[in-house]
Write a protein that holds these residues in place. Structure first.
Motif, mmCIF file in Angstrom:
data_model
loop_
_atom_site.group_PDB
_atom_site.id
_atom_site.type_symbol
_atom_site.label_atom_id
_atom_site.label_comp_id
_atom_site.label_asym_id
_atom_site.label_seq_id
_atom_site.Cartn_x
_atom_site.Cartn_y
_atom_site.Cartn_z
ATOM 1 N N LEU A 96 0.763 -1.411 -0.032
ATOM 2 C CA LEU A 96 -0.026 -0.004 -0.054
ATOM 3 C C LEU A 96 0.882 1.157 0.242
ATOM 4 O O LEU A 96 0.362 2.367 -0.493
ATOM 5 C CB LEU A 96 -0.964 -0.235 1.237
ATOM 6 N N ARG A 97 2.104 1.281 0.752
ATOM 7 C CA ARG A 97 2.921 2.498 0.631
ATOM 8 C C ARG A 97 3.354 2.610 -0.713
ATOM 9 O O ARG A 97 3.903 4.103 -0.978
ATOM 10 C CB ARG A 97 4.087 2.314 1.510
ATOM 11 N N ARG A 145 -0.070 4.826 -2.824
ATOM 12 C CA ARG A 145 -1.079 5.484 -2.192
ATOM 13 C C ARG A 145 -2.084 6.539 -2.972
ATOM 14 O O ARG A 145 -2.808 6.877 -2.521
ATOM 15 C CB ARG A 145 -0.194 6.570 -1.341
ATOM 16 N N LEU A 161 -5.490 4.863 -2.448
ATOM 17 C CA LEU A 161 -5.982 4.990 -1.116
ATOM 18 C C LEU A 161 -7.517 5.224 -1.103
ATOM 19 O O LEU A 161 -8.337 4.308 -0.315
ATOM 20 C CB LEU A 161 -5.187 5.954 -0.212
ATOM 21 N N LEU A 195 -3.683 9.810 7.006
ATOM 22 C CA LEU A 195 -3.783 8.478 6.274
ATOM 23 C C LEU A 195 -3.151 8.598 4.808
ATOM 24 O O LEU A 195 -2.526 7.336 4.471
ATOM 25 C CB LEU A 195 -5.461 8.391 5.699
ATOM 26 N N TYR A 202 0.997 7.913 5.761
ATOM 27 C CA TYR A 202 1.364 6.810 6.523
ATOM 28 C C TYR A 202 1.803 5.630 5.653
ATOM 29 O O TYR A 202 1.063 5.373 4.553
ATOM 30 C CB TYR A 202 0.170 6.495 7.305
ATOM 31 N N TYR A 228 1.831 2.233 6.094
ATOM 32 C CA TYR A 228 0.976 0.950 6.552
ATOM 33 C C TYR A 228 2.027 -0.216 6.272
ATOM 34 O O TYR A 228 1.905 -0.757 5.352
ATOM 35 C CB TYR A 228 0.005 0.920 5.487
ATOM 36 N N ASN A 245 -0.206 -2.782 5.674
ATOM 37 C CA ASN A 245 -0.921 -2.692 4.487
ATOM 38 C C ASN A 245 -2.506 -2.380 4.560
ATOM 39 O O ASN A 245 -2.785 -1.850 5.408
ATOM 40 C CB ASN A 245 -0.679 -3.809 3.375
ATOM 41 N N GLU A 262 -4.324 -3.163 7.870
ATOM 42 C CA GLU A 262 -3.996 -1.941 8.786
ATOM 43 C C GLU A 262 -4.960 -0.915 8.652
ATOM 44 O O GLU A 262 -5.577 -0.229 9.456
ATOM 45 C CB GLU A 262 -2.644 -1.508 8.842
ATOM 46 N N LEU A 263 -5.196 -0.534 7.322
ATOM 47 C CA LEU A 263 -5.921 0.420 6.874
ATOM 48 C C LEU A 263 -7.292 0.328 7.274
ATOM 49 O O LEU A 263 -8.162 1.116 7.786
ATOM 50 C CB LEU A 263 -5.754 0.948 5.411
ATOM 51 N N ILE A 282 -0.588 5.986 13.235
ATOM 52 C CA ILE A 282 -0.799 7.109 11.984
ATOM 53 C C ILE A 282 -0.825 8.720 12.480
ATOM 54 O O ILE A 282 -0.205 9.340 11.675
ATOM 55 C CB ILE A 282 -2.474 6.804 11.530
#
Length: 465
Positions: free
Chosen positions: A327-328, A331, A334, A365, A368, A370, A373, A376-377, A402
């Motif tokens: 996920l990072r 983004r 997101l 959000l 961050y 994650y 990933n 966690e979101l 976060i």
């Protein structure tokens, strides 16, 4: 997983044929990540190829338009935007953003600006909308994409990130075939979601049967997978068909395949090679028609070298390999992921569609990293929505990790940026740090070489004698 309550939007084009980003060269783009007041609306990617200026403003619909003269508009249904809020302009040094005297201002990376140069990865706040500016290495091709207009696309295949989009396209092509699929990805990246999406597009009539190989009892693995006959061992009071036979004419998803013991790997290899299983305690084999999708977060090649995973089994599983992006590194998606997660809050808040974000919370959000990933979101969103009583999620509603995260001044480079950096360093060494010569070697203007150096953390003085 589905996206609900998406407004009707339109993306329109006019002008030259290259406006959709199909031309050669760089692929700068602006991505609408999320609207703080419309979290059910997924992302929108706008190609900046062929444009010299793009005006951001307010309208009743989400609309992209272009003219033959190289100007364009991105209009958004955001009541906190001014009618003409800001403008992206391409100058000699690259893209810049100019505030047009808006009421609520324009922010770049959290700082209010009247005018600012944009570099790859900068995030922009206008009204209650967050956007990301991306500028990839040469050769990347992108087109406009409005995910709100793709209700028939499985959420696992929705992305405005070109690398993720390419992988999803390949998976969609592979899905109807019998080719086994091996999915790589960190914990929480959605490996089972991708496997389900492939199964749904496969056209297979049988069920999707997920198996966590790491959770199977060690002494009952083969019985659970391949079944057993009554009396085959103590406690086997009845015949048991096993998970492989349960997935007949369907898909067997083997999560954490690296945890499968070697003797069970041999039995699984027989299924893949011969299309048959032998239940524990049986003398005859049973034919099965099963499509295998395996997943792991571990390095199977390293386990093969260590003798912990069979090379021949790997060869059978890896008909097509798909690596999921953490996920990072995506983004831009997101907001699309948040829109997909909101329906899951139905059991914990009265109306998930009424959940909104304060701009400070949205900024946190978005920045961050994650480490766990999407999982966690989802947990952060669920907890925050409860604390916010199903209303506006504010910064204090988010988890400490976060809320207190400070973005690194020099974030880790993506794979394509690492390739670009290595090439640029090589050219600068050859030219002794001469920006003009480096520009000629890479067919780029000197100002672009300087901008790349700044973005990629390259000190030009280190190459000069």
């Amino acid at each position: 997983m589905s996206i609900t309550d998406v407004q009707t939007h339109t993306v329109s084009r006019s002008g030259d044929d290259d406006a959709d980003g199909s031309g050669d060269g760089e692929a700068p783009r602006l991505v609408v990540v999320l609207g703080c007041r419309s979290l059910t609306t997924p992302g929108l990617r706008v190609s900046l190829a062929g444009l010299r200026a793009l005006t951001l403003g307010r309208s009743s619909l989400r609309l992209v338009s272009r003219t033959q003269t190289g100007s364009g508009e991105l209009m958004l249904p955001d009541q906190e935007l001014s009618r003409q809020h800001a403008r992206l302009v391409q100058g000699g040094g690259g893209w810049e953003i100019h505030d047009l005297g808006s009421k609520n201002g324009t922010l770049v990376n959290g700082d209010r600006v009247a005018q600012a140069a944009l570099t790859d990865g900068d995030f922009i706040e206008v009204g209650a909308t967050l956007l990301v500016f991306r500028e990839d290495s040469p050769g990347t091709l992108v087109r406009d994409r409005d995910l709100a207009a793709e209700d028939d696309t499985h959420i696992a295949f929705r992305s405005v990130v070109p690398a993720v989009e390419k992988s999803a396209t390949d998976l969609a092509k592979i899905a109807p075939s019998p080719v086994p699929v091996l999915v790589w990805g960190e914990t929480g990246t959605g490996k089972e979601l991708v496997a389900r999406a492939v199964h749904e597009r496969s056209g297979r009539s049988g069920p999707f049967v997920p198996v966590n190989c790491g959770a199977l009892p060690r002494n009952l693995i083969e019985s659970e997978l391949f079944g057993h006959r009554r009396g085959a061992f103590s406690g086997a009071r009845d015949d048991h068909e096993g998970l492989v036979r349960r997935a007949d004419r369907g898909t067997l998803f083997l999560d954490e395949i690296a945890e499968l013991p070697e003797d069970s790997q041999v039995a699984l290899l027989r299924v893949l090679q011969e299309g048959e299983v032998r239940p524990v305690g049986a003398s005859d084999v049973v034919r099965v028609d099963v499509r295998i999708i395996a997943a792991t977060h571990q390095d199977l090649r390293a386990r093969i070298v260590d003798g912990r995973f069979r090379h021949d089994l790997y060869g059978r599983l890896a008909g097509f390999e798909a690596a999921l992006v953490p996920l990072r590194e995506r983004r831009e998606d997101l907001g699309t992921i948040v829109a997909a997660l909101l329906p899951r809050l139905a059991g914990v808040v009265p109306d998930p569609g009424q959940v909104t974000l304060h701009r400070h919370a949205a900024r946190a959000l978005l920045t961050y990293p994650y480490p766990l990933n999407i999982r966690e979101l989802e947990q952060a969103l669920r907890t925050a929505a409860v604390l916010a009583d199903g209303g506006e999620i504010r910064l204090e509603h988010l988890p400490d990790a976060i809320r207190t995260h400070v973005p690194a001044s020099a974030p880790a480079l993506r794979a394509e940026d690492r390739v670009l950096r290595e090439r640029l360093v090589e050219v600068l060494r050859e030219t002794g740090g001469n920006v003009m010569a480096a520009g000629r070697a890479m067919n780029r203007a000197p100002i672009q070489i300087r901008r790349w150096c700044r973005r990629l953390g390259i000190d030009l003085t280190g190459f000069r004698a």
